[in-house]
Design a protein around this motif. Structure first.
Motif, PDB file in Angstrom:
ATOM      1  N   SER A   1     -72.854  50.440   2.813  1.00 13.65           N
ATOM      2  CA  SER A   1     -73.483  49.926   4.035  1.00 13.65           C
ATOM      3  C   SER A   1     -72.476  49.782   5.161  1.00 13.65           C
ATOM      4  CB  SER A   1     -74.169  48.578   3.754  1.00 13.65           C
ATOM      5  OG  SER A   1     -75.256  48.744   2.857  1.00 13.65           O
ATOM      6  N   THR A   2     -71.242  49.410   4.818  1.00 13.96           N
ATOM      7  CA  THR A   2     -70.192  49.324   5.833  1.00 13.96           C
ATOM      8  C   THR A   2     -69.981  50.672   6.497  1.00 13.96           C
ATOM      9  OG1 THR A   2     -69.056  47.533   4.666  1.00 13.96           O
ATOM     10  CG2 THR A   2     -67.749  48.812   6.232  1.00 13.96           C
TER      11      THR A   2
ATOM     12  N   LEU B   1     -72.381  50.261  14.928  1.00 15.58           N
ATOM     13  CA  LEU B   1     -72.493  48.804  14.920  1.00 15.58           C
ATOM     14  C   LEU B   1     -71.138  48.138  14.712  1.00 15.58           C
ATOM     15  CD1 LEU B   1     -75.735  48.360  12.779  1.00 15.58           C
ATOM     16  CD2 LEU B   1     -75.515  48.469  15.267  1.00 15.58           C
ATOM     17  N   ASP B   2     -70.172  48.897  14.254  1.00 11.59           N
ATOM     18  CA  ASP B   2     -68.811  48.405  14.074  1.00 11.59           C
ATOM     19  C   ASP B   2     -67.879  49.585  14.290  1.00 11.59           C
ATOM     20  OD1 ASP B   2     -66.691  46.763  13.543  1.00 11.59           O
ATOM     21  OD2 ASP B   2     -67.256  46.280  11.483  1.00 11.59           O
TER      22      ASP B   2
ATOM     23  N   ASP C   1     -80.497  52.591   5.143  1.00 11.69           N
ATOM     24  CA  ASP C   1     -79.723  51.690   4.281  1.00 11.69           C
ATOM     25  C   ASP C   1     -80.643  51.069   3.235  1.00 11.69           C
ATOM     26  OD1 ASP C   1     -77.822  50.105   3.146  1.00 11.69           O
ATOM     27  OD2 ASP C   1     -77.417  48.885   4.912  1.00 11.69           O
TER      28      ASP C   1
ATOM     29  N   ASN D   1     -72.885  51.477   8.802  1.00 10.96           N
ATOM     30  CA  ASN D   1     -72.785  50.718  10.051  1.00 10.96           C
ATOM     31  C   ASN D   1     -71.760  51.324  11.004  1.00 10.96           C
ATOM     32  OD1 ASN D   1     -74.733  48.856   9.281  1.00 10.96           O
ATOM     33  ND2 ASN D   1     -73.247  47.394   8.455  1.00 10.96           N
TER      34      ASN D   1
END
Length: 263
Positions: free
Chosen positions: A63-64, A72-73, A167, A67
């Motif tokens: 998920s990291t 998102l990051d 996700d 993202n």
């Protein structure tokens, strides 16, 4: 220094060879004992129109990574390029309960700048695409779990992105509903030509859906192995070739889990 590149969209945009390009990406988070390395030197391309599943044990950074691709990051190092702004679909439907199914889809159209006069018609087309014709005026509480995820899919498609990031969108659903939505997602992918990067920890789901399965090792997350899935679509989760490849991948996954002492 991390660099995230988003390719331009529109008629003047150059043709690209990838929908997503992840180039030597690492990601660390601050912890009580210092920096915690979650993803380490990951490189992965998703071709235009390709369906790729990211598979791994819980906590491996799937998920990291999604993202980071979604913007998102930002990565701690490495580069991420995408062909336009991706659309992201979460495990939870994240629909606004005070809006109807159609208005939830329209919200994405509004944010895209679609004129008010065109939004309802386009929202109804997207709901029909996900097999929810006639559900425009239904409230969220009137919809089953599977129907809510279909609305969430229609809302993601309303973003008109070339790349759909998912996700674990079906993880909370019962087996029969999940099976039906596998069929629907495969159909929509085939009809639209979207590129899909799909996160899951379910091996059979990964094999049923994808053209390519990418297994992430854990602590930190690294690409451990990839499989090309040459089984013709449509596939069933109980099909013998799906089961056979799933067993092979499961054995490798179990080895990774044992190697990292996970339970």
């Amino acid at each position: 220094m991390a660099v995230t590149i988003v390719k331009a969209e529109g008629a003047g945009a150059e043709a690209v060879e990838y929908a997503a390009r992840i180039d030597r990406v690492s990601k660390s988070f601050a912890g009580p004992t210092g920096q915690h390395l979650v993803l380490d030197d990951i490189s992965l391309d998703v071709a235009p129109g390709e369906f790729v599943t990211l598979l791994g044990a819980s906590g491996c950074g799937k998920s990291t990574l999604l993202n980071l691709v979604a913007g998102l990051d930002r990565p701690s190092s490495g580069e991420i390029g995408t062909d336009g702004r991706p659309a992201l679909m979460f495990q939870e439907h994240a629909l606004f309960p005070w809006l109807t199914a159609g208005k939830n889809v329209e919200l994405a159209l509004k944010l895209r700048g679609v004129p008010r006069s065109e939004r309802r018609g386009r929202a109804e087309e997207l709901l029909e695409l996900v097999r929810l014709k006639g559900s425009y005026g239904k409230r969220v509480h009137e919809l089953s779990g599977g129907m809510r995820q279909r609305v969430a899919m229609a809302r993601a498609l309303a973003q008109d992105s070339r790349l759909l990031l998912m996700d674990e969108p079906f993880a909370a659903l019962d087996a029969i509903t999940r099976d039906v939505l596998h069929d629907e997602l495969t159909r929509i992918w085939a009809e639209t030509g979207l590129s899909v990067l799909f996160v899951t920890h379910n091996v059979r789901e990964a094999v049923r859906l994808a053209q390519r399965v990418v297994l992430l090792a854990s602590r930190p997350g690294r690409v451990a192995r990839e499989w090309r899935v040459d089984i013709p679509q449509p596939r069933r989760i109980e099909d013998a070739p799906v089961a056979e490849l799933s067993r092979e991948i499961t054995e490798v996954l179990r080895g990774e889990i044992r190697r990292h002492g996970q339970h």
